[in-house]
Every structure is written in structure tokens, then in C-alpha cells.
Design a protein around this motif. Structure first.
Motif, PDB file in Angstrom:
ATOM      1  N   VAL A  25       0.833  -1.204   0.000  1.00  0.00           N
ATOM      2  CA  VAL A  25       0.000   0.000   0.000  1.00  0.00           C
ATOM      3  C   VAL A  25       0.870   1.258   0.000  1.00  0.00           C
ATOM      4  CG1 VAL A  25      -1.671   1.341   1.333  1.00  0.00           C
ATOM      5  CG2 VAL A  25      -1.975  -1.121   1.082  1.00  0.00           C
ATOM      6  N   THR A  26       1.860   1.296   0.887  1.00  0.00           N
ATOM      7  CA  THR A  26       2.711   2.483   0.995  1.00  0.00           C
ATOM      8  C   THR A  26       3.502   2.721  -0.287  1.00  0.00           C
ATOM      9  OG1 THR A  26       2.941   2.048   3.371  1.00  0.00           O
ATOM     10  CG2 THR A  26       4.473   3.617   2.394  1.00  0.00           C
ATOM     11  N   SER A  27       4.026   1.653  -0.883  1.00  0.00           N
ATOM     12  CA  SER A  27       4.788   1.795  -2.131  1.00  0.00           C
ATOM     13  C   SER A  27       3.904   2.321  -3.253  1.00  0.00           C
ATOM     14  CB  SER A  27       5.383   0.444  -2.535  1.00  0.00           C
ATOM     15  OG  SER A  27       6.264  -0.037  -1.548  1.00  0.00           O
ATOM     16  N   ALA A  28       2.679   1.801  -3.325  1.00  0.00           N
ATOM     17  CA  ALA A  28       1.772   2.233  -4.392  1.00  0.00           C
ATOM     18  C   ALA A  28       1.408   3.709  -4.249  1.00  0.00           C
ATOM     19  CB  ALA A  28       0.509   1.374  -4.375  1.00  0.00           C
ATOM     20  N   ILE A  29       1.146   4.153  -3.022  1.00  0.00           N
ATOM     21  CA  ILE A  29       0.725   5.542  -2.804  1.00  0.00           C
ATOM     22  C   ILE A  29       1.876   6.507  -3.039  1.00  0.00           C
ATOM     23  CG2 ILE A  29      -0.107   7.191  -1.085  1.00  0.00           C
ATOM     24  CD1 ILE A  29      -2.250   5.301  -2.151  1.00  0.00           C
ATOM     25  N   PRO A  62      -7.226   7.598   1.317  1.00  0.00           N
ATOM     26  CA  PRO A  62      -8.149   8.471   0.563  1.00  0.00           C
ATOM     27  C   PRO A  62      -7.731   9.936   0.505  1.00  0.00           C
ATOM     28  CG  PRO A  62      -9.391   6.925   1.895  1.00  0.00           C
ATOM     29  CD  PRO A  62      -7.962   6.775   2.308  1.00  0.00           C
ATOM     30  N   PRO A  63      -7.339  10.577   1.622  1.00  0.00           N
ATOM     31  CA  PRO A  63      -6.949  11.991   1.510  1.00  0.00           C
ATOM     32  C   PRO A  63      -5.689  12.211   0.689  1.00  0.00           C
ATOM     33  CG  PRO A  63      -6.728  11.212   3.787  1.00  0.00           C
ATOM     34  CD  PRO A  63      -7.386  10.150   3.034  1.00  0.00           C
ATOM     35  N   LEU A  64      -4.757  11.242   0.718  1.00  0.00           N
ATOM     36  CA  LEU A  64      -3.547  11.401  -0.088  1.00  0.00           C
ATOM     37  C   LEU A  64      -3.840  11.217  -1.576  1.00  0.00           C
ATOM     38  CD1 LEU A  64      -0.717   9.712   2.014  1.00  0.00           C
ATOM     39  CD2 LEU A  64      -1.305  12.115   1.819  1.00  0.00           C
ATOM     40  N   LEU A  65      -4.788  10.345  -1.898  1.00  0.00           N
ATOM     41  CA  LEU A  65      -5.155  10.167  -3.300  1.00  0.00           C
ATOM     42  C   LEU A  65      -5.724  11.456  -3.887  1.00  0.00           C
ATOM     43  CD1 LEU A  65      -6.775   6.604  -3.279  1.00  0.00           C
ATOM     44  CD2 LEU A  65      -4.605   7.275  -4.331  1.00  0.00           C
ATOM     45  N   LYS A  66      -6.405  12.246  -3.042  1.00  0.00           N
ATOM     46  CA  LYS A  66      -6.973  13.505  -3.509  1.00  0.00           C
ATOM     47  C   LYS A  66      -5.886  14.527  -3.849  1.00  0.00           C
ATOM     48  CE  LYS A  66     -11.272  13.040  -0.874  1.00  0.00           C
ATOM     49  NZ  LYS A  66     -12.108  13.608   0.223  1.00  0.00           N
ATOM     50  N   LEU A  67      -4.691  14.345  -3.299  1.00  0.00           N
ATOM     51  CA  LEU A  67      -3.597  15.289  -3.539  1.00  0.00           C
ATOM     52  C   LEU A  67      -2.674  14.838  -4.658  1.00  0.00           C
ATOM     53  CD1 LEU A  67      -2.592  15.995   0.183  1.00  0.00           C
ATOM     54  CD2 LEU A  67      -4.275  17.191  -1.228  1.00  0.00           C
ATOM     55  N   ALA A  68      -2.966  13.678  -5.248  1.00  0.00           N
ATOM     56  CA  ALA A  68      -2.082  13.116  -6.265  1.00  0.00           C
ATOM     57  C   ALA A  68      -2.581  13.423  -7.665  1.00  0.00           C
ATOM     58  CB  ALA A  68      -1.970  11.602  -6.069  1.00  0.00           C
ATOM     59  N   THR A  98      -6.322   4.010 -11.134  1.00  0.00           N
ATOM     60  CA  THR A  98      -5.768   2.654 -11.180  1.00  0.00           C
ATOM     61  C   THR A  98      -5.127   2.282  -9.853  1.00  0.00           C
ATOM     62  OG1 THR A  98      -5.350   2.844 -13.549  1.00  0.00           O
ATOM     63  CG2 THR A  98      -4.158   1.129 -12.370  1.00  0.00           C
ATOM     64  N   VAL A  99      -4.357   3.217  -9.282  1.00  0.00           N
ATOM     65  CA  VAL A  99      -3.720   2.966  -7.987  1.00  0.00           C
ATOM     66  C   VAL A  99      -4.769   2.805  -6.900  1.00  0.00           C
ATOM     67  CG1 VAL A  99      -2.196   3.941  -6.213  1.00  0.00           C
ATOM     68  CG2 VAL A  99      -1.616   4.185  -8.630  1.00  0.00           C
ATOM     69  N   ALA A 100      -5.790   3.657  -6.922  1.00  0.00           N
ATOM     70  CA  ALA A 100      -6.863   3.571  -5.932  1.00  0.00           C
ATOM     71  C   ALA A 100      -7.565   2.220  -6.008  1.00  0.00           C
ATOM     72  CB  ALA A 100      -7.866   4.703  -6.136  1.00  0.00           C
ATOM     73  N   MET A 101      -7.792   1.740  -7.229  1.00  0.00           N
ATOM     74  CA  MET A 101      -8.453   0.454  -7.407  1.00  0.00           C
ATOM     75  C   MET A 101      -7.568  -0.684  -6.906  1.00  0.00           C
ATOM     76  SD  MET A 101      -9.988  -1.188 -10.923  1.00  0.00           S
ATOM     77  CE  MET A 101     -10.894   0.336 -11.229  1.00  0.00           C
ATOM     78  N   ASP A 102      -6.281  -0.628  -7.211  1.00  0.00           N
ATOM     79  CA  ASP A 102      -5.358  -1.689  -6.785  1.00  0.00           C
ATOM     80  C   ASP A 102      -5.221  -1.728  -5.267  1.00  0.00           C
ATOM     81  OD1 ASP A 102      -4.977  -2.306  -9.422  1.00  0.00           O
ATOM     82  OD2 ASP A 102      -3.078  -1.195  -9.609  1.00  0.00           O
ATOM     83  N   VAL A 103      -5.042  -0.541  -4.658  1.00  0.00           N
ATOM     84  CA  VAL A 103      -4.910  -0.477  -3.202  1.00  0.00           C
ATOM     85  C   VAL A 103      -6.200  -0.936  -2.526  1.00  0.00           C
ATOM     86  CG1 VAL A 103      -4.655   1.101  -1.242  1.00  0.00           C
ATOM     87  CG2 VAL A 103      -3.117   1.298  -3.206  1.00  0.00           C
ATOM     88  N   GLY A 104      -7.332  -0.458  -3.049  1.00  0.00           N
ATOM     89  CA  GLY A 104      -8.616  -0.878  -2.485  1.00  0.00           C
ATOM     90  C   GLY A 104      -8.827  -2.371  -2.594  1.00  0.00           C
ATOM     91  N   LEU A 105      -8.411  -2.957  -3.718  1.00  0.00           N
ATOM     92  CA  LEU A 105      -8.563  -4.397  -3.915  1.00  0.00           C
ATOM     93  C   LEU A 105      -7.726  -5.172  -2.900  1.00  0.00           C
ATOM     94  CD1 LEU A 105      -9.832  -6.587  -5.716  1.00  0.00           C
ATOM     95  CD2 LEU A 105      -7.782  -6.464  -7.157  1.00  0.00           C
ATOM     96  N   VAL A 106      -6.499  -4.725  -2.662  1.00  0.00           N
ATOM     97  CA  VAL A 106      -5.634  -5.405  -1.684  1.00  0.00           C
ATOM     98  C   VAL A 106      -6.235  -5.331  -0.287  1.00  0.00           C
ATOM     99  CG1 VAL A 106      -3.393  -5.281  -0.514  1.00  0.00           C
ATOM    100  CG2 VAL A 106      -3.509  -5.080  -2.991  1.00  0.00           C
TER     101      VAL A 106
END
Length: 317
Positions: free
Chosen positions: A162-166, A185-191, A197-205
């Protein structure tokens, strides 16, 4: 364009944790409340661990797993709450990218280790109740140690993934994180870039790990209930149910709050609501866990009285 975004990413060295600053008149009250709860958490868990250590009758696999759960819980709260408490009293709420990545890694590692250990605890109860004659073989000391070790390995893998992906994402624009910690979620809003794609992968894990643990626990509990109902004596059924009661209560709290936070539809809650909801999983659940384990587990409660209260009040025990 990519070069400009990369330049913005390299120049960004910190985030600003907005968190509870949206409640300026309540920050002192939040600080005192969370401080008291945080001080109780390690004390309650240390009391449980000390009792298990001193009482030889508790040197069983079930209480070995309970010690491991207590350790992961203390480490999880230590990864988040001290920083949250400091920000409640500080005007400088900046956090370096490396510190933010470290907090995310350790919080996910200890949080998912916690989930895996709960699953292992229920497997232990399943074996004890459904296969009592094979219990000593299936849950040997070496086997229990391996289950605990694999739980920690699994938590570390999830935290690392998770950390590597974010933190491979490119952050641009505002660096204001509207949360009290480095959550996904809050960090994804700043990216910027291919965030979906990253959000989907992290959420899936994360969802796969949580749902997998939850389904295994429910399956174990179904077998446990079926086996308990076949016990002929009412006293035997009551004793078997009581050994699972504390585990089940904490598991419901743990997965209940985690599911509400992880599976909540986007856009249905204000930023302030997200912050307050986050404290249920970060502060409230770890605060209640040692209380529930102590009060709902008769064997552990009696051991605490014998080990500690008898020394303070010898005439009352």
C-alpha cells in the motif's frame, strides 16, 4: 507536462495535516479525552500481558495469541495517536513526506497484522471446540509461533504494498491533508496522474484482506456454534460460548468500524465527519479491546484478581 509534474513532486517536501483544526473550540477537549484513552490503552494491554506471563495456567495458545494481539494494538496506536495528540496542541501541523510514508507503512502493517491475528485466534477456538482431541497436535507451540509470525509477515506485506503504491504517485497542487494522519483516501486527492488505477489496486488489496479474514472468522464461528449446540450439558455450552464471547465482541467492533471507514461511499460525508469517524477505529476500538477481553473472559478476569488485586487488597480476594 510530465516534467513539470515531476518537478512539483520533487519540490513537495511535506503535507499539512488539517485534522481537528476544523474544530478549533473543541481541540483541548479532544486532546484531554484522547490522551486519557491513549494512556489507558497500553496500561490495559500491559496488564493483560503481565497476567498471562505470571499465571502458568494461562500459558496456552489462546493467550499466546491474545498477547500478540495486545502487542500489535499497542504498536498500531503508537504509530498514529502521539502525532495526533501533538497536532491538537500545535499550530505547525506539517509532516515530511518520509514521516508520512513511515506512518502509513506502520499503521497498515500493525492494523492488518491485528486482523490476521484475530483470524488466527478464531482458528484456535475452532480447533479447540471442534477438534479437541487433535488440539495439542494442531496447535503446538511451534505451530502457534508460526501462525503469529505469518500474521506479522502478512501485515508487513500489505503495509509495504500500500505504501509503495501511494508514494510512487506524483503529488501536485495543494499539500493540505484533511485528515489527522497519512491515510490513503486523503492522499489520493492530492495526487496527479493515473490515480484511479492505484486507488483500485490499493482498495482491492485492502478489501480482499479484510473480507478474507472476516469470511474465515464467520466460517469458523459457524462450525463453533454447530459444535457447541451438540454439547449435551448446559454448563458445557455456556463455558464454550463464554470463551468465544470476548473474541466475537472485539472482532465485531474491529471489522465493523473498519468496514464503515473502508467501504463508505465517497461523497456521502463531510471532511469533518470523516475525521470524527476515523477516531472510532483509531482510538475507540483499541480503548475498548482490553476492557472487553478483561471483563468478558472469566478465566483472565479471575487471574487478574489473583495476580494483582490480591496483593493490593489481600483481605478482599
Amino acid at each position: 507536462m510530465a516534467a513539470i509534474l515531476r518537478l512539483n513532486y520533487m519540490s513537495l517536501s511535506e503535507f499539512i495535516l488539517i485534522g481537528f483544526s476544523t474544530f478549533p473550540h473543541l481541540q483541548l477537549m479532544f486532546f484531554l479525552l484522547f490522551l486519557l484513552m491513549y494512556l489507558f490503552m497500553p496500561l490495559g494491554n500491559l496488564l493483560i500481558m503481565a497476567t498471562i506471563w505470571r499465571e502458568t495456567s494461562l500459558h496456552t495458545s489462546m493467550y499466546l495469541f491474545l498477547c500478540a494481539v495486545s502487542i500489535s494494538e499497542v504498536l498500531y496506536t503508537f504509530a498514529i495517536i502521539p502525532r495526533m495528540l501533538a497536532d491538537l496542541l500545535s499550530t505547525d501541523r506539517s509532516i515530511a513526506l518520509t514521516a508520512c510514508a513511515s506512518q502509513m507503512f506502520f499503521s497498515f502493517t500493525f492494523g492488518f497484522t491485528h486482523s490476521f491475528l484475530f483470524t488466527v485466534m478464531y482458528y484456535d477456538r475452532y480447533v479447540a471446540i471442534c477438534h479437541p482431541l487433535r488440539y495439542n497436535v494442531l496447535m503446538s507451540l511451534c505451530g502457534c509461533a508460526c501462525l503469529v509470525a505469518w500474521s506479522w509477515v502478512g501485515g508487513s506485506v500489505v503495509g509495504l504494498v500500500v505504501t509503495s503504491a501511494i508514494f510512487k504517485l506524483i503529488f501536485c497542487g495543494s499539500n493540505e491533508n484533511h485528515y489527522f494522519g497519512c491515510h490513503v483516501p486523503p492522499l489520493l486527492k492530492l495526487a496527479c496522474g493515473n490515480v484511479s488505477t492505484v486507488a483500485m489496486d490499493v482498495g482491492l488489496v485492502c478489501i480482499s484482506a479484510l473480507l478474507g479474514c472476516c469470511l474465515l472468522i464467520l466460517l469458523s464461528y459457524a462450525f463453533i456454534v454447530a459444535a457447541i449446540l451438540r454439547i449435551p450439558s448446559a454448563e458445557g455450552r455456556h463455558k464454550a460460548f463464554s470463551t468465544c464471547a470476548s473474541h466475537l465482541t472485539v472482532v465485531v467492533l474491529h471489522y465493523g468500524f473498519a468496514s464503515v471507514i473502508s467501504l463508505k461511499p465517497k461523497g456521502t460525508q463531510s471532511l469533518e465527519g470523516d475525521t470524527l469517524m476515523g477516531t472510532t477505529y483509531t482510538v475507540l476500538t483499541p480503548f475498548l479491546s482490553p476492557i472487553i477481553f478483561s471483563l468478558r473472559n472469566k478465566e483472565l478476569k479471575n487471574a487478574m484478581k489473583k495476580t494483582f488485586l490480591s496483593k493490593l487488597y489481600p483481605s478482599s480476594i
